[in-house]
Design a protein around this motif. Structure first.
Motif, PDB file in Angstrom:
ATOM      1  N   PRO A 126       0.832  -1.204   0.000  1.00  0.00           N
ATOM      2  CA  PRO A 126       0.000   0.000   0.000  1.00  0.00           C
ATOM      3  C   PRO A 126       0.859   1.243   0.000  1.00  0.00           C
ATOM      4  N   LEU A 127       0.349   2.278  -0.678  1.00  0.00           N
ATOM      5  CA  LEU A 127       1.047   3.556  -0.749  1.00  0.00           C
ATOM      6  C   LEU A 127       0.410   4.534   0.210  1.00  0.00           C
ATOM      7  N   ASN A 128       1.235   5.381   0.789  1.00  0.00           N
ATOM      8  CA  ASN A 128       0.688   6.434   1.629  1.00  0.00           C
ATOM      9  C   ASN A 128       0.226   7.588   0.760  1.00  0.00           C
ATOM     10  N   PRO A 129      -0.469   8.599   1.299  1.00  0.00           N
ATOM     11  CA  PRO A 129      -0.993   9.683   0.472  1.00  0.00           C
ATOM     12  C   PRO A 129       0.073  10.411  -0.331  1.00  0.00           C
ATOM     13  N   SER A 130       1.358  10.452   0.151  1.00  0.00           N
ATOM     14  CA  SER A 130       2.397  11.163  -0.599  1.00  0.00           C
ATOM     15  C   SER A 130       2.930  10.363  -1.756  1.00  0.00           C
ATOM     16  N   GLY A 131       2.585   9.068  -1.848  1.00  0.00           N
ATOM     17  CA  GLY A 131       3.052   8.248  -2.961  1.00  0.00           C
ATOM     18  C   GLY A 131       4.293   7.449  -2.640  1.00  0.00           C
ATOM     19  N   MET A 132       4.846   7.526  -1.435  1.00  0.00           N
ATOM     20  CA  MET A 132       6.069   6.806  -1.069  1.00  0.00           C
ATOM     21  C   MET A 132       5.728   5.379  -0.676  1.00  0.00           C
ATOM     22  N   THR A 133       6.455   4.431  -1.228  1.00  0.00           N
ATOM     23  CA  THR A 133       6.278   3.031  -0.884  1.00  0.00           C
ATOM     24  C   THR A 133       7.229   2.654   0.247  1.00  0.00           C
ATOM     25  N   VAL A 134       7.044   1.462   0.801  1.00  0.00           N
ATOM     26  CA  VAL A 134       7.940   0.975   1.847  1.00  0.00           C
ATOM     27  C   VAL A 134       9.358   0.852   1.311  1.00  0.00           C
ATOM     28  N   LYS A 135       9.470   0.389   0.086  1.00  0.00           N
ATOM     29  CA  LYS A 135      10.794   0.253  -0.518  1.00  0.00           C
ATOM     30  C   LYS A 135      11.476   1.601  -0.654  1.00  0.00           C
ATOM     31  N   ASP A 136      10.686   2.625  -1.085  1.00  0.00           N
ATOM     32  CA  ASP A 136      11.258   3.964  -1.205  1.00  0.00           C
ATOM     33  C   ASP A 136      11.725   4.484   0.146  1.00  0.00           C
ATOM     34  N   ALA A 137      10.891   4.250   1.181  1.00  0.00           N
ATOM     35  CA  ALA A 137      11.269   4.722   2.512  1.00  0.00           C
ATOM     36  C   ALA A 137      12.524   4.023   3.008  1.00  0.00           C
ATOM     37  N   VAL A 138      12.655   2.697   2.766  1.00  0.00           N
ATOM     38  CA  VAL A 138      13.852   1.967   3.168  1.00  0.00           C
ATOM     39  C   VAL A 138      15.068   2.471   2.401  1.00  0.00           C
ATOM     40  N   LYS A 139      14.897   2.767   1.113  1.00  0.00           N
ATOM     41  CA  LYS A 139      16.015   3.290   0.297  1.00  0.00           C
ATOM     42  C   LYS A 139      16.475   4.642   0.828  1.00  0.00           C
ATOM     43  N   THR A 140      15.466   5.478   1.232  1.00  0.00           N
ATOM     44  CA  THR A 140      15.822   6.782   1.792  1.00  0.00           C
ATOM     45  C   THR A 140      16.578   6.612   3.102  1.00  0.00           C
ATOM     46  N   ALA A 141      16.110   5.667   3.937  1.00  0.00           N
ATOM     47  CA  ALA A 141      16.820   5.410   5.197  1.00  0.00           C
ATOM     48  C   ALA A 141      18.234   4.898   4.934  1.00  0.00           C
ATOM     49  N   TRP A 142      18.367   4.033   3.946  1.00  0.00           N
ATOM     50  CA  TRP A 142      19.702   3.503   3.584  1.00  0.00           C
ATOM     51  C   TRP A 142      20.619   4.622   3.127  1.00  0.00           C
ATOM     52  N   ASP A 143      20.098   5.509   2.291  1.00  0.00           N
ATOM     53  CA  ASP A 143      20.915   6.628   1.811  1.00  0.00           C
ATOM     54  C   ASP A 143      21.281   7.581   2.943  1.00  0.00           C
ATOM     55  N   SER A 144      20.454   7.605   4.006  1.00  0.00           N
ATOM     56  CA  SER A 144      20.740   8.470   5.147  1.00  0.00           C
ATOM     57  C   SER A 144      21.703   7.836   6.137  1.00  0.00           C
ATOM     58  N   GLY A 145      22.177   6.630   5.847  1.00  0.00           N
ATOM     59  CA  GLY A 145      23.151   5.971   6.693  1.00  0.00           C
ATOM     60  C   GLY A 145      22.553   5.069   7.747  1.00  0.00           C
ATOM     61  N   ILE A 146      21.254   4.799   7.661  1.00  0.00           N
ATOM     62  CA  ILE A 146      20.606   3.919   8.640  1.00  0.00           C
ATOM     63  C   ILE A 146      20.720   2.496   8.137  1.00  0.00           C
ATOM     64  N   ARG A 147      21.387   1.625   8.920  1.00  0.00           N
ATOM     65  CA  ARG A 147      21.617   0.252   8.496  1.00  0.00           C
ATOM     66  C   ARG A 147      20.924  -0.765   9.416  1.00  0.00           C
ATOM     67  N   GLU A 148      20.636  -0.369  10.664  1.00  0.00           N
ATOM     68  CA  GLU A 148      20.053  -1.327  11.598  1.00  0.00           C
ATOM     69  C   GLU A 148      18.560  -1.505  11.314  1.00  0.00           C
TER      70      GLU A 148
END
Length: 283
Positions: A229-251
């Protein structure tokens, strides 16, 4: 004085073998009969005569005008059906007059419309008499329609007791209040239906189905790979995880918290961990 006998049932005690019970007992008594209400009898008889006259007028006018219309239309059924509209028009207007008999303002329009329908009915009957070389018969038929209408007007005037100005205003205010409540109920029903449709449309636009696994190597057999499911902004779970990965979050725990905040809802830790593993493999 005239009387009539009525039978009444009452509960009385009855004892058998020392045990007393209440049983039903019928008894008769004579009561005086009220005097005959001759006003009501006369009014009922007059209304019966008027209804009978209306039936005769309906048949006569329909037959006369229908015979006139069959000269131009080959289908008798259509001709006589159209002919019935002439007489039924002013009869329906009389019904509306009866319903509005306590409101002088509301009764004017159906009364005027009834006169217009009656004039067309009488004119058509006269025309038929003229065309059939019997104008006198046509005039007699028209007079029957006019007489029936006049009798009904007299009966209506007799039944519609005039109200004084203050009482008439009170009745008008109460009628307007009831009408306003009905109007508001209809408007609320329309708004509820429109809001429900709008909510359904918005929900359909907010929620989509992911096409399937992507280049990150998702397992097509996993239970989270089919629908995201997509949230109202259009971001998917995969997109959010990719953003977290790019921000240096690995745990896994930190990434799950980040994705939950970004999506505005709780994210599945297993889904987040799967995307993190895919990103690690790709790196």
């Amino acid at each position: 004085m005239r009387t009539r006998t009525i039978v009444e049932t009452r509960r009385v005690p009855h004892t058998v073998d020392g045990e007393t019970l209440l049983i039903d007992e019928e008894h008769t008594r004579r009561v005086p009969l009220p005097p005959r209400d001759w006003d009501h009898i006369v009014l009922t008889s007059a209304l019966g005569v008027i209804v009978l006259g209306l039936g005769v007028v309906i048949v006569w006018s329909t037959a006369s005008i229908g015979a006139l219309l069959t000269r131009a239309i080959d289908e008798p059924v259509i001709a006589y059906a159209a002919a019935s509209g002439f007489v039924l028009g002013w009869i329906v207007c009389m019904a509306f007059e009866w319903l509005a008999r306590y409101d002088p303002l509301r009764v004017r329009r159906p009364r005027r419309a009834g006169h217009a329908f009656l004039a067309s009915d009488m004119a058509a009957v006269c025309v038929h008499g003229y065309v059939a070389d019997s104008l006198k018969v046509g005039v007699i038929g028209a007079v029957l329609s006019g007489g029936a209408k006049w009798l009904w007007t007299l009966a209506l005037d007799h039944q519609a007791a005039p109200l004084d100005t203050r009482t008439q205003q009170w009745v008008t205010v109460k009628r307007n209040e009831a009408g306003g409540r009905l109007a508001l109920a209809a408007v609320r029903r329309q708004l509820t239906r429109a809001n429900s449709r709008a909510a359904a449309e918005e929900a359909a636009l907010r929620t989509t189905v992911a096409a399937g696994p992507d280049q990150l190597g998702d397992d097509t057999d996993s239970e989270d790979a089919d629908i995201l499911p997509l949230n109202p902004s259009g971001m998917t779970v995969k997109d959010a995880v990719k953003t977290a990965w790019d921000s240096g979050i690995r745990e896994k725990a930190a990434a799950t918290r980040y994705v939950s905040r970004a999506m505005g809802r709780a994210a599945s830790p297993e889904t987040v961990d799967r995307y993190l593993r895919a990103l690690k493999v790709g790196a």
